[in-house]
Design an enzyme around this catalytic site. Structure first.
Site, mmCIF file in Angstrom:
data_model
loop_
_atom_site.group_PDB
_atom_site.id
_atom_site.type_symbol
_atom_site.label_atom_id
_atom_site.label_comp_id
_atom_site.label_asym_id
_atom_site.label_seq_id
_atom_site.Cartn_x
_atom_site.Cartn_y
_atom_site.Cartn_z
ATOM 1 N N ASP A 165 31.045 24.162 82.687
ATOM 2 C CA ASP A 165 29.985 25.265 81.751
ATOM 3 C C ASP A 165 30.753 26.991 82.267
ATOM 4 O O ASP A 165 30.397 27.803 81.648
ATOM 5 C CB ASP A 165 28.651 25.203 82.057
ATOM 6 C CG ASP A 165 28.231 24.473 81.276
ATOM 7 O OD1 ASP A 165 28.135 25.092 80.222
ATOM 8 O OD2 ASP A 165 26.765 24.518 81.389
ATOM 9 N N GLN A 185 21.916 21.812 81.949
ATOM 10 C CA GLN A 185 21.517 22.285 80.973
ATOM 11 C C GLN A 185 20.766 23.057 81.017
ATOM 12 O O GLN A 185 19.355 23.038 82.057
ATOM 13 C CB GLN A 185 20.632 21.110 80.168
ATOM 14 C CG GLN A 185 20.649 21.771 78.751
ATOM 15 C CD GLN A 185 21.955 22.219 78.245
ATOM 16 O OE1 GLN A 185 23.184 21.870 78.221
ATOM 17 N NE2 GLN A 185 21.406 22.801 77.139
ATOM 18 N N LYS A 197 26.642 15.869 73.744
ATOM 19 C CA LYS A 197 27.464 16.443 74.892
ATOM 20 C C LYS A 197 27.850 14.790 75.843
ATOM 21 O O LYS A 197 29.088 14.698 75.916
ATOM 22 C CB LYS A 197 26.855 16.934 76.048
ATOM 23 C CG LYS A 197 26.920 18.671 75.467
ATOM 24 C CD LYS A 197 25.838 19.335 76.544
ATOM 25 C CE LYS A 197 25.843 21.038 76.424
ATOM 26 N NZ LYS A 197 25.338 21.955 77.046
HETATM 27 N N1 GUN Z 1 21.634 26.066 77.480
HETATM 28 C C1 GUN Z 1 22.131 26.557 76.114
HETATM 29 N N2 GUN Z 1 23.075 26.635 76.110
HETATM 30 C C2 GUN Z 1 24.060 25.664 77.217
HETATM 31 C C3 GUN Z 1 24.926 25.584 77.768
HETATM 32 O O1 GUN Z 1 26.292 25.995 76.273
HETATM 33 N N3 GUN Z 1 25.435 25.508 78.890
HETATM 34 C C4 GUN Z 1 24.094 24.820 79.698
HETATM 35 N N4 GUN Z 1 24.109 24.405 80.272
HETATM 36 N N5 GUN Z 1 22.768 25.378 79.026
HETATM 37 C C5 GUN Z 1 22.840 25.489 77.854
#
Ligand code: GUN
Length: 286
Positions: free
Chosen positions: A120, A97, A53
């Site tokens: 998100d 995350q 990311k």
């Molecule tokens: N864990 C797995 N997928 C995601 C996501 O799209 N965003 C976040 N913040 N955590 C995750």
């Protein structure tokens, strides 16, 4: 019939070019779109995701900061960090995350993020906006799936879409997005009695369970569109051990479906692309 691939890498490259152009326009106005990624603990998969990311931001003209804390970080300390990021003018999007260590209430942390920075799309305000069709941030993975359907010019009106998996991150928002495009939507889950009877009726199947071979060739209507959200590893002792695979039995289903997304190179890169899009939107809305 062999299905056509929907290539998430190629579509991502195209969409990220637009992101980079829009980021450049903002920078000329003196605003560099900024994303803060917060990682707690040392979950190996999470570390790979957050690195990807942050790199995607750097590659496309967005500013990003990665805050990595030990698993011993307290909930109060994490809430204080989110509060500081909420007030940081250089940060337009905040991503914490998941999963978080068990002593931290993940929903409480998500609700502490300013809805204006909830790139998100996990905050209740974002979920509510999606539910009633108001502007807000859409969760990146189902949003990416919608872009993949759009990329093949697929008209969802009146089509039967079957979503397998009811998570807050993928299944539930996916069902709402498909509904918004006038599909008839069936949301299946672990208590669904006859999954195959459902999927055999589907024009579109989205598999988002997190388990291999949830969808096999005998469960798919010829010509259907199959979107594979799964991200699993083939266990030791099986052919291809250690390799990434989705929830769909790709080799079997591709002989029946009309379109299919691969794993890797399907939904995964699209999730990151839509995160960039949401971050850009957050910066543009100011
Ligand atoms: N864990 C797995 N997928 C995601 C996501 O799209 N965003 C976040 N913040 N955590 C995750």
């Amino acid at each position: 019939m062999t299905a056509q691939l929907i290539d998430g890498n190629a579509l991502s490259r195209e969409l990220r070019t637009h992101v980079a152009e829009r980021a450049a326009v903002l920078r000329r106005r003196g605003v560099t779109p900024g994303l803060a990624v917060v990682l707690v603990g040392d979950n190996a998969a999470s570390q790979v995701y957050v690195r990807n990311k942050v790199k995607a931001c750097e590659d496309n003209g967005l500013h990003s900061v990665l805050e990595h804390y030990p698993a011993s970080l307290s909930e109060a300390e994490l809430l204080a960090r989110v509060d500081a990021l909420n007030r940081d003018a250089a940060i337009h999007g905040i991503l914490v995350q998941l999963p978080l260590p068990p002593h931290i209430d993940a929903q409480k942390v998500i609700e502490s993020i300013s809805p204006a920075k909830d790139v998100d799309g996990f905050h209740v305000a974002s979920a509510g906006a999606l539910m009633v069709g108001q502007p807000g941030f859409w969760p990146c993975t189902p949003y990416g799936c919608m872009k993949m359907l759009e990329s093949i010019g697929y008209d969802l009106r009146g089509k039967h879409a079957v979503v397998i998996g009811r998570s807050n991150i993928v299944g539930k928002p996916m069902a709402l997005m498909l509904l918004q495009k006038n599909a008839t939507v069936t949301l299946c889950h672990s208590a669904t009695k006859d999954l195959k009877a459902m999927t055999l009726q589907a024009d579109v199947v989205v598999a988002a369970v997190g388990k291999r071979n949830v969808l096999t060739a005998d469960m798919v209507k010829p010509g259907a569109v199959v979107i594979d959200v799964g991200m699993n590893r083939i266990p030791a002792g099986e052919p291809g051990e250690g390799k990434l695979c989705g929830d769909v039995d790709f080799d079997g289903v591709r002989e029946v479906a009309g379109y299919i997304t691969p794993v890797p190179g399907g939904v995964g890169p699209m999730t990151i692309t839509m995160l960039l899009v949401n971050t850009l939107e957050a910066a543009e809305r100011l």
